[in-house]
Every structure is written in C-alpha cells, then in structure tokens.
Write a protein that holds these residues in place. Structure first.
Motif, PDB file in Angstrom:
ATOM      1  N   MET A   1       0.843  -1.199   0.000  1.00 35.03           N
ATOM      2  CA  MET A   1       0.000   0.000   0.000  1.00 35.03           C
ATOM      3  C   MET A   1       0.881   1.253   0.000  1.00 35.03           C
ATOM      4  O   MET A   1       1.772   1.389   0.834  1.00 35.03           O
ATOM      5  N   ILE A   2       0.643   2.147  -0.927  1.00 37.92           N
ATOM      6  CA  ILE A   2       1.376   3.414  -1.008  1.00 37.92           C
ATOM      7  C   ILE A   2       0.671   4.435  -0.128  1.00 37.92           C
ATOM      8  O   ILE A   2      -0.507   4.735  -0.325  1.00 37.92           O
ATOM      9  N   ARG A   3       1.406   5.001   0.825  1.00 34.00           N
ATOM     10  CA  ARG A   3       0.846   5.937   1.792  1.00 34.00           C
ATOM     11  C   ARG A   3       1.124   7.364   1.341  1.00 34.00           C
ATOM     12  O   ARG A   3       2.270   7.737   1.103  1.00 34.00           O
ATOM     13  N   ILE A   4       0.058   8.169   1.250  1.00 30.61           N
ATOM     14  CA  ILE A   4       0.148   9.498   0.647  1.00 30.61           C
ATOM     15  C   ILE A   4      -0.210  10.578   1.657  1.00 30.61           C
ATOM     16  O   ILE A   4      -1.172  10.438   2.418  1.00 30.61           O
ATOM     17  N   LEU A   5       0.562  11.664   1.656  1.00 32.08           N
ATOM     18  CA  LEU A   5       0.252  12.859   2.434  1.00 32.08           C
ATOM     19  C   LEU A   5      -0.099  13.979   1.465  1.00 32.08           C
ATOM     20  O   LEU A   5       0.653  14.245   0.523  1.00 32.08           O
ATOM     21  N   LEU A   6      -1.238  14.628   1.692  1.00 28.56           N
ATOM     22  CA  LEU A   6      -1.679  15.735   0.849  1.00 28.56           C
ATOM     23  C   LEU A   6      -1.364  17.060   1.525  1.00 28.56           C
ATOM     24  O   LEU A   6      -1.638  17.231   2.711  1.00 28.56           O
ATOM     25  N   ALA A   7      -0.815  18.009   0.771  1.00 24.29           N
ATOM     26  CA  ALA A   7      -0.531  19.346   1.306  1.00 24.29           C
ATOM     27  C   ALA A   7      -1.132  20.377   0.358  1.00 24.29           C
ATOM     28  O   ALA A   7      -0.614  20.606  -0.737  1.00 24.29           O
ATOM     29  N   ASP A   8      -2.249  20.970   0.775  1.00 24.89           N
ATOM     30  CA  ASP A   8      -2.944  21.971  -0.040  1.00 24.89           C
ATOM     31  C   ASP A   8      -3.785  22.818   0.899  1.00 24.89           C
ATOM     32  O   ASP A   8      -4.399  22.291   1.839  1.00 24.89           O
ATOM     33  N   PRO A  37       4.568  24.142   6.681  1.00 25.09           N
ATOM     34  CA  PRO A  37       5.039  23.670   7.983  1.00 25.09           C
ATOM     35  C   PRO A  37       4.250  22.475   8.507  1.00 25.09           C
ATOM     36  O   PRO A  37       4.822  21.556   9.113  1.00 25.09           O
ATOM     37  N   GLN A  38       2.927  22.466   8.293  1.00 25.64           N
ATOM     38  CA  GLN A  38       2.128  21.308   8.707  1.00 25.64           C
ATOM     39  C   GLN A  38       2.550  20.062   7.932  1.00 25.64           C
ATOM     40  O   GLN A  38       2.628  18.964   8.502  1.00 25.64           O
ATOM     41  N   ALA A  39       2.830  20.236   6.648  1.00 30.86           N
ATOM     42  CA  ALA A  39       3.270  19.103   5.837  1.00 30.86           C
ATOM     43  C   ALA A  39       4.598  18.546   6.346  1.00 30.86           C
ATOM     44  O   ALA A  39       4.788  17.323   6.412  1.00 30.86           O
ATOM     45  N   GLU A  40       5.500  19.433   6.712  1.00 30.77           N
ATOM     46  CA  GLU A  40       6.791  18.985   7.236  1.00 30.77           C
ATOM     47  C   GLU A  40       6.607  18.167   8.514  1.00 30.77           C
ATOM     48  O   GLU A  40       7.209  17.100   8.681  1.00 30.77           O
ATOM     49  N   ALA A  41       5.778  18.677   9.420  1.00 28.08           N
ATOM     50  CA  ALA A  41       5.549  17.989  10.689  1.00 28.08           C
ATOM     51  C   ALA A  41       4.886  16.636  10.470  1.00 28.08           C
ATOM     52  O   ALA A  41       5.291  15.624  11.073  1.00 28.08           O
ATOM     53  N   LEU A  42       3.880  16.599   9.609  1.00 36.36           N
ATOM     54  CA  LEU A  42       3.180  15.342   9.362  1.00 36.36           C
ATOM     55  C   LEU A  42       4.048  14.337   8.612  1.00 36.36           C
ATOM     56  O   LEU A  42       3.966  13.130   8.851  1.00 36.36           O
ATOM     57  N   ALA A  43       4.885  14.821   7.709  1.00 35.15           N
ATOM     58  CA  ALA A  43       5.788  13.915   6.990  1.00 35.15           C
ATOM     59  C   ALA A  43       6.753  13.245   7.958  1.00 35.15           C
ATOM     60  O   ALA A  43       7.044  12.048   7.831  1.00 35.15           O
ATOM     61  N   ALA A  44       7.241  14.017   8.922  1.00 34.36           N
ATOM     62  CA  ALA A  44       8.155  13.446   9.915  1.00 34.36           C
ATOM     63  C   ALA A  44       7.429  12.473  10.845  1.00 34.36           C
ATOM     64  O   ALA A  44       7.993  11.460  11.264  1.00 34.36           O
ATOM     65  N   GLU A  45       6.168  12.775  11.140  1.00 34.63           N
ATOM     66  CA  GLU A  45       5.406  11.929  12.064  1.00 34.63           C
ATOM     67  C   GLU A  45       4.853  10.676  11.395  1.00 34.63           C
ATOM     68  O   GLU A  45       4.970   9.564  11.937  1.00 34.63           O
ATOM     69  N   LEU A  46       4.249  10.837  10.216  1.00 36.30           N
ATOM     70  CA  LEU A  46       3.535   9.732   9.569  1.00 36.30           C
ATOM     71  C   LEU A  46       4.422   8.897   8.651  1.00 36.30           C
ATOM     72  O   LEU A  46       4.083   7.764   8.334  1.00 36.30           O
ATOM     73  N   ARG A  47       5.520   9.450   8.217  1.00 38.73           N
ATOM     74  CA  ARG A  47       6.439   8.767   7.302  1.00 38.73           C
ATOM     75  C   ARG A  47       5.721   8.205   6.076  1.00 38.73           C
ATOM     76  O   ARG A  47       5.760   6.997   5.806  1.00 38.73           O
ATOM     77  N   PRO A  48       5.050   9.065   5.317  1.00 32.84           N
ATOM     78  CA  PRO A  48       4.372   8.585   4.106  1.00 32.84           C
ATOM     79  C   PRO A  48       5.388   8.196   3.036  1.00 32.84           C
ATOM     80  O   PRO A  48       6.566   8.541   3.121  1.00 32.84           O
ATOM     81  N   ASP A  49       4.902   7.508   2.021  1.00 33.40           N
ATOM     82  CA  ASP A  49       5.772   7.168   0.901  1.00 33.40           C
ATOM     83  C   ASP A  49       5.930   8.352  -0.037  1.00 33.40           C
ATOM     84  O   ASP A  49       6.961   8.487  -0.702  1.00 33.40           O
ATOM     85  N   ILE A  50       4.892   9.195  -0.098  1.00 33.64           N
ATOM     86  CA  ILE A  50       4.918  10.318  -1.023  1.00 33.64           C
ATOM     87  C   ILE A  50       4.116  11.484  -0.457  1.00 33.64           C
ATOM     88  O   ILE A  50       3.116  11.276   0.234  1.00 33.64           O
ATOM     89  N   VAL A  51       4.585  12.691  -0.736  1.00 35.01           N
ATOM     90  CA  VAL A  51       3.868  13.914  -0.374  1.00 35.01           C
ATOM     91  C   VAL A  51       3.486  14.624  -1.663  1.00 35.01           C
ATOM     92  O   VAL A  51       4.350  14.898  -2.501  1.00 35.01           O
ATOM     93  N   LEU A  52       2.190  14.906  -1.824  1.00 29.32           N
ATOM     94  CA  LEU A  52       1.727  15.728  -2.938  1.00 29.32           C
ATOM     95  C   LEU A  52       1.605  17.149  -2.424  1.00 29.32           C
ATOM     96  O   LEU A  52       0.763  17.444  -1.573  1.00 29.32           O
ATOM     97  N   MET A  53       2.457  18.035  -2.922  1.00 31.14           N
ATOM     98  CA  MET A  53       2.649  19.360  -2.333  1.00 31.14           C
ATOM     99  C   MET A  53       2.216  20.482  -3.273  1.00 31.14           C
ATOM    100  O   MET A  53       2.730  20.604  -4.386  1.00 31.14           O
TER     101      MET A  53
END
Length: 206
Positions: A1-8, A37-53
């Motif tokens: 499963m590819i884990r995605i973080l959305l930043a918008d 900044p929220q994306a940075e914090a969540l990326a460090a916490e959740l460790r997604p495979d990809i961030v769509l920024m």
C-alpha cells in the motif's frame, strides 16, 4: 500500500484528491496538511511514501518546505501538484529536491500512475512542465569553471583568510593570489570577495 500525504490549503481540493486517490487500488491517503510547515511535521510523524505538495499556500511556501524535508533526509518522495507552471516555480521546485511536478488538471488514472511511478523512484513531470524545463536547461548560461588552484583560493577566502595568509598556506606569492582572485571575479562576474564566495556556493563550485 502506497501511503500518501496531501498538502494543499484548500479543503475542497484535499477532499477531492482524497476521494480520487483512495478509489485507486494500492493507494491510501494517510494525512492532510493545509500549509508547508504542517506538511513537514506530518511527513516526519507519519512517514508517508509520497507527499503531494501545492506550491503557494499561506503560512509557508511549498518550495521552502520541499527543501527542508529534503535536507532532513526524509525518505518520502515529494511531488508538486499545483495549478502554476511558471519557469521560476518549476526550477525552484526541482532544485529544492522535488521528485516531480504535476498539474491539477490531470485525470485520476494519470495522477495515480504518476504517484506509483514516483514511489518507484522515477521523475514524474506533466508534459508541458517537461517542455518548459528542457527549454530552461537549454538556455541556462553555462556554469563557470574554476581551476583547482582557484577553487583552493576561494575556499580559503570563505574561511576568512587574507591574501597574505592564502599565499603562505598555498606556498605562492601574495601577488599570485591577487591574480587568482581577479580571475575568479571575472569568471563569476562579481567585484568583491563576499560576492565571489556566495556565487560559488550557489552554483555548487565549492
């Protein structure tokens, strides 16, 4: 499963992206951020495979966040997903460490395929973005080249050494150091030592 973080910064955009991506097999949206900044914090916490920024968000520029996440050594791939495709935005994002640059008008299947490709380690670019980037690279001025001795002189300048000190450390006359400095100034198109160091560092010459 590819884990995605959305930043918008637009909730309706995030909701739409979540619906689109969650409908695709093997994709899961694990988090949403409203700014960089929220994306940075969540990326460090959740460790997604990809961030769509997204790029232009209140409370933090997307490119700055990409640069900070890249510098932090996060393992996630960061792909720009935006409505903007100016030459400046594209170059800044790529230079900051983005693994791709996509536009929001793409179809769901295309976005899903791009996400999978980015996670595999591929660079993903919207066709119009790829064309702009190639044009920019073709027309960009050639980076100046410093000789080994010129680079050695400039590294000592960056350390705060005077011409006399540089001469002693490199076993050359002070006049020779001055000659090297004049050549460095000419190659970098600058007129002082601080500008020379700054320009060389920006261009990756030091």
């Amino acid at each position: 499963m590819i884990r995605i973080l959305l930043a918008d910064d637009h909730p309706v955009v995030r909701e739409g992206l979540r619906g689109m991506l969650s409908a695709e097999p093997g994709l899961e949206v694990v988090g949403e951020a409203a700014n960089g900044p929220q994306a940075e914090a969540l990326a460090a916490e959740l460790r997604p495979d990809i961030v769509l920024m997204d790029l232009r968000m209140p409370g933090g520029d997307g490119v700055d966040s990409i640069a900070r996440m890249t510098a932090a050594g996060l393992s996630c791939r960061i792909v720009v997903l935006t409505t903007y495709e100016t030459d400046r935005d594209i170059l800044r994002a790529v230079e900051a460490g983005a693994a791709g640059y996509l536009l929001k008008d793409m179809a769901r299947a295309e976005l899903a395929d791009a996400v999978r490709a980015a996670v595999r380690g591929e660079t993903v670019l919207a066709p119009s973005v790829a064309a702009r980037l190639m044009d920019q690279l073709r027309t960009r001025p050639e980076r100046p080249r410093l000789s080994e001795r010129e680079a050695a002189v400039l590294r000592l300048v960056a350390e705060g050494a005077t011409n006399a000190e540089i001469g002693r450390r490199l076993y050359v006359a002070e006049s020779t150091v001055k000659t090297h400095m004049l050549r460095i100034f000419n190659k970098l198109d600058v007129t002082d030592r601080t500008a020379a160091v700054t320009s060389a560092m920006r261009q990756g010459l030091l």
